[in-house]
Design an enzyme around this catalytic site. Structure first.
Site, short mmCIF file in Angstrom:
data_model
loop_
_atom_site.label_atom_id
_atom_site.label_comp_id
_atom_site.label_asym_id
_atom_site.label_seq_id
_atom_site.Cartn_x
_atom_site.Cartn_y
_atom_site.Cartn_z
N PHE A 1 0.81 -1.10 -0.06
CA PHE A 1 -0.09 0.01 -0.06
C PHE A 1 0.84 1.26 -0.06
O PHE A 1 0.53 2.24 -0.78
CB PHE A 1 -1.03 -0.10 1.26
CG PHE A 1 -2.14 -0.90 1.03
CD1 PHE A 1 -3.50 -0.51 0.79
CD2 PHE A 1 -1.73 -2.44 1.13
CE1 PHE A 1 -4.50 -1.26 0.74
CE2 PHE A 1 -3.07 -3.16 1.13
CZ PHE A 1 -4.20 -2.64 0.69
N CYS B 1 -31.62 -5.93 6.63
CA CYS B 1 -32.11 -4.66 7.37
C CYS B 1 -31.85 -3.52 6.50
O CYS B 1 -32.10 -2.42 6.98
CB CYS B 1 -31.57 -4.51 8.75
SG CYS B 1 -29.87 -4.11 8.60
N HIS C 1 -5.72 -6.66 11.36
CA HIS C 1 -6.35 -5.56 10.42
C HIS C 1 -7.37 -6.28 9.88
O HIS C 1 -8.06 -5.77 8.93
CB HIS C 1 -5.34 -4.92 9.56
CG HIS C 1 -4.30 -3.94 10.10
ND1 HIS C 1 -3.39 -3.46 9.26
CD2 HIS C 1 -4.25 -3.47 11.19
CE1 HIS C 1 -2.71 -2.64 10.05
NE2 HIS C 1 -3.25 -2.50 11.29
N CYS D 1 -27.19 -4.96 3.16
CA CYS D 1 -27.98 -6.19 3.77
C CYS D 1 -29.24 -6.39 3.56
O CYS D 1 -30.25 -5.35 3.56
CB CYS D 1 -27.81 -5.74 5.41
SG CYS D 1 -28.58 -7.13 6.03
N GLN E 1 -0.70 -7.84 9.73
CA GLN E 1 -1.28 -6.78 9.26
C GLN E 1 -1.94 -6.68 7.99
O GLN E 1 -2.70 -6.07 7.46
CB GLN E 1 -0.36 -5.58 9.10
CG GLN E 1 0.42 -4.98 10.35
CD GLN E 1 1.25 -3.94 10.19
OE1 GLN E 1 2.62 -4.42 9.79
NE2 GLN E 1 1.10 -2.66 10.21
ZN LIG Z 1 -28.35 -6.10 8.37
#
Ligand SMILES: [Zn+2]
Length: 253
Positions: free
Chosen positions: A35, A151, A118, A148, A100
Site C-alpha cells: 500500500f 435490514c 487488520h 444488507c 497486518q
Molecule cells: Zn443487516
C-alpha cells in the site's frame, strides 16, 4: 565478528517463544500490492478509499478498490516467505504470527496461530443488524451495492479501515503474545501504522530481541537488534534452513 545472519540464526535457535509481526512486504511476492511503497496501492487509489468515515457516506467506493484487489487476492498463493514461517513453527520456535495482512496467506501456508489485527477480506458484517457474511454471500451483493438484505444496513468488509478501531479481541491477543515473546521477527512491515508499531515498542521495552527483515527502512529501525535489508521470500527460507541445521544437527550429517 558475527554477521547479521549468524546473529539471527543464533537468536532464533535459542528461542522457544518467537512471535512474528508481518506486513504487506511478505505478500508482495505473492502478487499482492503493497500500500505504502512507491507504486503501491495508495498511489493509484487516494487513501480516502480506505477511510472508514468516507466509507460510511459512500460505501460503493470500496467496491472500486475491491474490483482491483479481489482478483489478486483470489489468485494469490503463499510464497517461500510464508512457507518459511510455517517451517519455523514446525521447529517449535515460532509460536504465533501477528499479521497486518488481510490476505489469509499465512493460514493457506499452514500456520496455525495467526492473529489478523487488520481483519480479513474473507468475511463482512452488517453495520445495522450485525449479520455476518461469508465471501460467497457477499459477492452477489458486491456486484452493485453493499446493502444488507435483512435490514438494508451497510455491509462492511471485515477489513480495518483508516480511522476505525482495531478488532479488540485480535489486538488484545496480539498484546498477550507480545508480552510472552522471547524474540520478535518483524517481516515486511514499515511500522508506520499504529497501534501495530506499539507491539514492537512494547517488545523492545521488555528487552525482547528484535529481528527486522525489510527491504527498506522502517519507522523503528533504531530499536532493532538485527536488520536484514532483504527480500523476505529469499532471506527467510535461507535463515530457517540454517536454524534447522542448528537445532536438528543429526539431519545435516
Ligand atoms: Zn443487516
Amino acid at each position: 565478528m558475527e554477521s547479521p545472519v549468524d546473529s539471527a540464526v543464533r537468536l532464533l535457535s535459542a528461542s522457544d517463544y518467537a512471535v512474528a509481526l508481518t506486513g504487506a512486504g511478505i505478500s508482495t511476492d505473492s502478487g499482492i500490492p503493497d500500500f505504502r511503497s512507491p507504486g503501491g496501492l495508495w498511489n493509484t487509489f487516494p487513501a480516502i478509499f480506505g477511510d472508514y468515515h468516507s466509507f460510511l457516506t459512500n460505501p460503493e467506493q470500496v467496491l472500486e478498490l475491491g474490483r482491483v484487489l479481489l482478483p489478486l487476492l483470489f489468485s494469490a498463493v503463499p510464497n517461500e516467505g510464508h512457507k518459511a514461517m510455517k517451517k519455523l513453527e514446525d521447529l517449535d520456535i515460532l509460536q504465533a504470527i501477528i499479521t497486518q495482512n488481510i490476505d489469509g496467506l499465512h493460514q493457506m501456508a499452514g500456520s496455525k496461530t495467526v492473529v489478523e489485527i487488520h481483519g480479513t477480506y474473507k468475511t463482512a458484517t452488517c453495520l445495522g443488524c450485525k449479520r455476518a457474511f461469508t465471501l460467497p454471500e457477499l459477492l452477489p451483493l458486491s456486484s452493485s451495492s453493499l446493502i444488507c438484505p435483512d435490514c438494508l444496513g451497510i455491509v462492511k468488509p471485515d477489513v480495518v479501515m483508516f480511522g476505525e478501531p482495531l478488532p479488540e479481541e485480535a489486538f488484545s491477543q496480539a498484546v498477550a503474545l507480545t508480552e510472552q515473546a522471547d524474540l520478535m521477527i518483524v517481516a515486511g512491515s514499515s511500522l508506520e501504522v499504529i497501534p501495530a508499531s506499539h507491539l514492537v515498542t512494547m517488545a523492545s521495552r521488555n528487552k525482547v530481541p528484535l529481528i527486522f527483515i525489510n527491504k527498506s527502512q522502517t519507522a523503528l529501525d533504531k530499536l532493532a537488534d538485527i536488520i536484514l535489508r532483504e527480500t523476505i521470500s529469499e532471506c527467510l527460507p535461507h535463515l530457517v534452513a540454517l536454524v534447522r541445521k542448528e537445532v536438528i544437527p543429526c539431519e545435516s550429517q
